[in-house]
Motif scaffolding. Sequence first.
Motif, mmCIF file in Angstrom:
data_model
loop_
_atom_site.group_PDB
_atom_site.id
_atom_site.type_symbol
_atom_site.label_atom_id
_atom_site.label_comp_id
_atom_site.label_asym_id
_atom_site.label_seq_id
_atom_site.Cartn_x
_atom_site.Cartn_y
_atom_site.Cartn_z
ATOM 1 N N ARG A 131 -22.101 3.599 1.071
ATOM 2 C CA ARG A 131 -20.779 4.397 1.703
ATOM 3 C C ARG A 131 -20.746 4.689 3.083
ATOM 4 N N SER A 132 -19.478 4.274 3.829
ATOM 5 C CA SER A 132 -19.444 4.728 5.129
ATOM 6 C C SER A 132 -18.695 5.712 5.205
ATOM 7 N N GLY A 133 -17.120 5.464 4.911
ATOM 8 C CA GLY A 133 -16.074 6.465 4.930
ATOM 9 C C GLY A 133 -15.698 6.908 3.516
ATOM 10 N N GLY A 134 -16.053 6.185 2.425
ATOM 11 C CA GLY A 134 -15.606 6.420 1.188
ATOM 12 C C GLY A 134 -14.316 5.987 0.810
ATOM 13 N N HIS A 135 -13.853 5.034 1.453
ATOM 14 C CA HIS A 135 -12.375 4.830 1.048
ATOM 15 C C HIS A 135 -12.151 3.345 0.138
ATOM 16 N N SER A 136 -13.219 2.984 -0.401
ATOM 17 C CA SER A 136 -13.479 1.655 -1.167
ATOM 18 C C SER A 136 -12.042 2.008 -2.155
ATOM 19 N N VAL A 137 -11.176 0.758 -1.973
ATOM 20 C CA VAL A 137 -9.980 0.800 -2.918
ATOM 21 C C VAL A 137 -10.434 0.428 -4.306
ATOM 22 N N HIS A 185 -16.090 1.083 -4.821
ATOM 23 C CA HIS A 185 -17.382 0.192 -4.916
ATOM 24 C C HIS A 185 -18.483 1.387 -4.202
ATOM 25 N N SER A 186 -18.111 2.402 -3.520
ATOM 26 C CA SER A 186 -18.826 2.979 -2.929
ATOM 27 C C SER A 186 -19.524 4.340 -3.918
ATOM 28 N N THR A 187 -19.626 4.072 -4.872
ATOM 29 C CA THR A 187 -20.256 4.943 -5.737
ATOM 30 C C THR A 187 -21.074 4.145 -7.096
ATOM 31 N N GLY A 201 -7.688 0.570 11.769
ATOM 32 C CA GLY A 201 -6.367 0.578 11.002
ATOM 33 C C GLY A 201 -5.401 1.522 11.256
ATOM 34 N N ASP A 202 -4.607 1.977 10.252
ATOM 35 C CA ASP A 202 -3.689 3.094 10.395
ATOM 36 C C ASP A 202 -3.957 4.374 10.068
ATOM 37 N N THR A 203 -5.492 4.531 9.422
ATOM 38 C CA THR A 203 -5.680 5.838 9.022
ATOM 39 C C THR A 203 -7.265 6.376 9.741
ATOM 40 N N VAL A 238 -10.819 6.631 7.458
ATOM 41 C CA VAL A 238 -11.313 5.373 6.948
ATOM 42 C C VAL A 238 -12.579 5.244 7.735
ATOM 43 N N GLY A 239 -13.432 4.685 6.963
ATOM 44 C CA GLY A 239 -15.083 4.386 7.782
ATOM 45 C C GLY A 239 -14.913 3.358 8.403
ATOM 46 N N ILE A 240 -15.751 3.359 9.675
ATOM 47 C CA ILE A 240 -15.893 2.073 10.340
ATOM 48 C C ILE A 240 -16.727 1.034 9.760
ATOM 49 N N GLY A 290 -10.327 -5.704 9.392
ATOM 50 C CA GLY A 290 -9.599 -4.746 10.176
ATOM 51 C C GLY A 290 -8.224 -4.860 10.764
ATOM 52 N N ILE A 291 -7.425 -4.524 10.210
ATOM 53 C CA ILE A 291 -5.776 -4.941 10.595
ATOM 54 C C ILE A 291 -5.284 -3.489 10.904
ATOM 55 N N GLY A 292 -4.635 -3.386 12.117
ATOM 56 C CA GLY A 292 -4.283 -2.200 12.448
ATOM 57 C C GLY A 292 -3.091 -2.061 13.591
ATOM 58 N N ILE A 343 4.242 -4.146 4.640
ATOM 59 C CA ILE A 343 4.181 -5.428 5.105
ATOM 60 C C ILE A 343 3.638 -5.373 6.507
ATOM 61 N N ARG A 344 2.725 -6.297 6.939
ATOM 62 C CA ARG A 344 1.996 -6.215 8.256
ATOM 63 C C ARG A 344 2.266 -7.484 8.851
ATOM 64 N N VAL A 345 2.895 -7.536 9.565
ATOM 65 C CA VAL A 345 3.097 -8.866 10.660
ATOM 66 C C VAL A 345 1.759 -9.273 11.532
ATOM 67 N N ALA A 389 -6.192 -13.120 -0.419
ATOM 68 C CA ALA A 389 -6.257 -11.526 -0.417
ATOM 69 C C ALA A 389 -7.046 -11.362 0.726
ATOM 70 N N TYR A 390 -6.554 -9.955 1.182
ATOM 71 C CA TYR A 390 -7.258 -9.319 2.123
ATOM 72 C C TYR A 390 -8.304 -8.256 1.475
ATOM 73 N N VAL A 391 -9.407 -8.608 1.685
ATOM 74 C CA VAL A 391 -10.684 -8.194 1.148
ATOM 75 C C VAL A 391 -10.665 -6.364 1.184
HETATM 76 P P1 FAD Z 1 -16.430 2.894 1.744
HETATM 77 O O1 FAD Z 1 -15.999 3.269 0.240
HETATM 78 O O2 FAD Z 1 -17.534 3.852 2.465
HETATM 79 O O3 FAD Z 1 -17.057 1.487 1.832
HETATM 80 C C1 FAD Z 1 -16.340 0.591 1.210
HETATM 81 C C2 FAD Z 1 -17.331 -0.554 0.937
HETATM 82 O O4 FAD Z 1 -17.689 -1.297 2.225
HETATM 83 C C3 FAD Z 1 -18.592 -0.402 0.388
HETATM 84 O O5 FAD Z 1 -18.721 -0.310 -1.147
HETATM 85 C C4 FAD Z 1 -19.750 -1.074 0.858
HETATM 86 O O6 FAD Z 1 -19.608 -2.458 -0.017
HETATM 87 C C5 FAD Z 1 -19.265 -1.677 2.032
HETATM 88 N N1 FAD Z 1 -19.623 -0.961 3.331
HETATM 89 C C6 FAD Z 1 -19.112 0.246 3.900
HETATM 90 N N2 FAD Z 1 -20.054 0.630 4.863
HETATM 91 C C7 FAD Z 1 -21.044 -0.363 5.007
HETATM 92 C C8 FAD Z 1 -21.958 -0.619 5.745
HETATM 93 N N3 FAD Z 1 -22.216 0.225 6.795
HETATM 94 N N4 FAD Z 1 -23.132 -1.632 5.541
HETATM 95 C C9 FAD Z 1 -22.884 -2.225 4.476
HETATM 96 N N5 FAD Z 1 -21.744 -2.161 3.706
HETATM 97 C C10 FAD Z 1 -20.781 -0.997 3.996
HETATM 98 N N6 FAD Z 1 -7.811 -1.527 6.182
HETATM 99 C C11 FAD Z 1 -7.107 -2.005 7.157
HETATM 100 O O7 FAD Z 1 -7.639 -3.089 7.560
HETATM 101 N N7 FAD Z 1 -6.195 -1.619 7.901
HETATM 102 C C12 FAD Z 1 -5.604 -0.470 7.775
HETATM 103 O O8 FAD Z 1 -4.690 0.087 8.080
HETATM 104 C C13 FAD Z 1 -6.187 0.425 6.317
HETATM 105 N N8 FAD Z 1 -5.782 1.471 6.070
HETATM 106 C C14 FAD Z 1 -6.199 2.160 4.910
HETATM 107 C C15 FAD Z 1 -5.624 3.308 4.467
HETATM 108 C C16 FAD Z 1 -6.249 4.145 3.368
HETATM 109 C C17 FAD Z 1 -5.608 5.455 3.207
HETATM 110 C C18 FAD Z 1 -7.435 3.322 2.779
HETATM 111 C C19 FAD Z 1 -7.770 4.320 1.445
HETATM 112 C C20 FAD Z 1 -7.715 2.265 3.036
HETATM 113 C C21 FAD Z 1 -7.309 1.808 4.335
HETATM 114 N N9 FAD Z 1 -7.701 0.150 4.365
HETATM 115 C C22 FAD Z 1 -7.058 -0.319 5.693
HETATM 116 C C23 FAD Z 1 -8.656 -0.466 3.609
HETATM 117 C C24 FAD Z 1 -10.069 0.034 4.414
HETATM 118 O O9 FAD Z 1 -10.473 -0.724 5.375
HETATM 119 C C25 FAD Z 1 -11.281 -0.139 3.046
HETATM 120 O O10 FAD Z 1 -10.918 0.453 2.086
HETATM 121 C C26 FAD Z 1 -12.641 0.007 3.569
HETATM 122 O O11 FAD Z 1 -13.363 -0.824 2.790
HETATM 123 C C27 FAD Z 1 -12.966 1.546 3.652
HETATM 124 O O12 FAD Z 1 -13.930 1.580 4.424
HETATM 125 P P2 FAD Z 1 -14.961 2.969 4.323
HETATM 126 O O13 FAD Z 1 -16.059 2.723 4.941
HETATM 127 O O14 FAD Z 1 -14.032 4.124 4.387
HETATM 128 O O15 FAD Z 1 -15.200 2.796 2.653
#
Ligand code: FAD
Length: 470
Positions: A72-78, A81-83, A132-134, A137-139, A147-149, A350-352, A409-411
């Motif tokens: 887990r980095s920022g915990g925003h996995s759709v 996956h980060s638990t 991205g736009d938020t 979100v974890g780097i 990374g699309i922003g 929609i992101r151009v 699909a955008y992963v």
């Molecule tokens: P986490 O849940 O911490 O990580 C997601 C997965 O990434 C983990 O399960 C793991 O497999 C892997 N991971 C994370 N960190 C590491 C690491 N250091 N080493 C190895 N594996 C790692 N995406 C865009 O491109 N553009 C956007 O504008 C955008 N906006 C978003 C807005 C919201 C509100 C949300 C919820 C998501 C958005 N996203 C966007 C999608 C986002 O990029 C993904 O959900 C991303 O995986 C979140 O990263 P995280 O580190 O916060 O998540």
Amino acid sequence: MGDQRVDVISQLRAAIKGQVITPDDTTYDKARTGFYGGFDARPAVIARPVDAADVSAVVSIARDSDTELAVRSGGHSVAGHSTSEGGIVLDLSAMKALDIDVQGQTVWAEAGLTAGEVLSATAAYGLAVGFGDTGSVGIGGITLGGGIGFLVRKYGLTIDDLLAAELVTADGQIRQVDADTNQDLFWAIRGGGGNFGVVTRFRYRLHPVDMILGGMLILPASPELIASFVAEAEAAPEELSAIAMVMTAPPMPFLPPEAHGKLILMTLMVYAGDIEAGERAIAPFRALATPIADMIRPMRYIEMYPPEAEEYHPVAASRTMFLDSVDEQTAALMLEHLRKSSGQMSVTQIRVLGGAVARVPADATAFAHRNRRMMVNVAALYGQPDEASVHEAWVSAFASALAQGEAGAYVNFLGNEGEAGVRAAYPGATWDRLARIKAQYDPTNLFRLNQNISPAVDAVRPGESDGAAT
Ligand code: FAD
């Protein structure tokens, strides 16, 4: 709790300098919660390493004890996956060191930082990298998936500014990767997600991005207007990146009450360049209709990342795809499906793309969709996890109706859609190459809680060279 779990916890306590959190700790519930609601897994232990040596120890303990490992980095996995249910969560949130080279315009950022934290620090020097736009979100996740922003057309994907990284592979080794060192891994982590190891820090190129013209422009939604907006966004100079959301107007104070509940086109735009040129670039969008709200103004780039409500944990059903055109017919289809949704909030985003994204060859990184013209995400947010089947059926029918050309699909926006979803993210040769690199560095698939690439069965063994590496 089984003896093995107790043993893993005591091994972690002995091996790492960082925190080790278990269900007995008062911080456990907060620590196990990610951005999205609907995932309620209870890990046996959450380890918070403080450096790469700690990360290596956690990886080795998980591997040797055969315990499921979530990263887990920022915990925003759709996809949640980060638990892990009963496993180890390797939570990078204690690793937030940042080293900015102002002169050289680069930054080393530890993987527990969020996009907003990195950008707040670089903003002090008028510098930025496109995330991205938020802000929350974890780097880690956003970078590893592409990374699309807001700077995507001008500077490309986040990975297009990734210069190097440090990662811990399944064997516990701490490896440096860049264009000259471990090139196969450097290729794979630029889009291939968390399949190859735990990235402990990233080095990005920074750009002078300070005062921009940007913010929110809200227009009424009709098929003509949506199609015209997309056409203008494609024709606009690359300095301009736009995110357009067709959605039901929420009862926001800046919207007139008569707009609430109606379908609108809520757009976020950034013109990263001269402000006057930006005004000229944004004029055609303003001229499409009388705006419902026009909050576009000169601002500092960091203002695009306002503070967020920490306790917001939506449950979502979503689908990701790439499209090559949004004409009036496609836009009408969007409106028709959005009207049918019973979600609390339903949206087509929609992101151009184009611009700098399209100039990088499709095989230069593991993000293979460089030639697609836009990334589209359809989603319904809802309150109760037990409503999932209704919203999944809606989103699935909507996505099938919209699909164009080769499945893609955008992963980073992919949910739990099985191998077909992962293959849509990594088509053809990209999958084959990722699977070979996976077999070389993670043959037992220790890093499997992700959009998983299974190790190729006929791949070279560790120590042998991967012929595909450039
Ligand atoms: P986490 O849940 O911490 O990580 C997601 C997965 O990434 C983990 O399960 C793991 O497999 C892997 N991971 C994370 N960190 C590491 C690491 N250091 N080493 C190895 N594996 C790692 N995406 C865009 O491109 N553009 C956007 O504008 C955008 N906006 C978003 C807005 C919201 C509100 C949300 C919820 C998501 C958005 N996203 C966007 C999608 C986002 O990029 C993904 O959900 C991303 O995986 C979140 O990263 P995280 O580190 O916060 O998540």
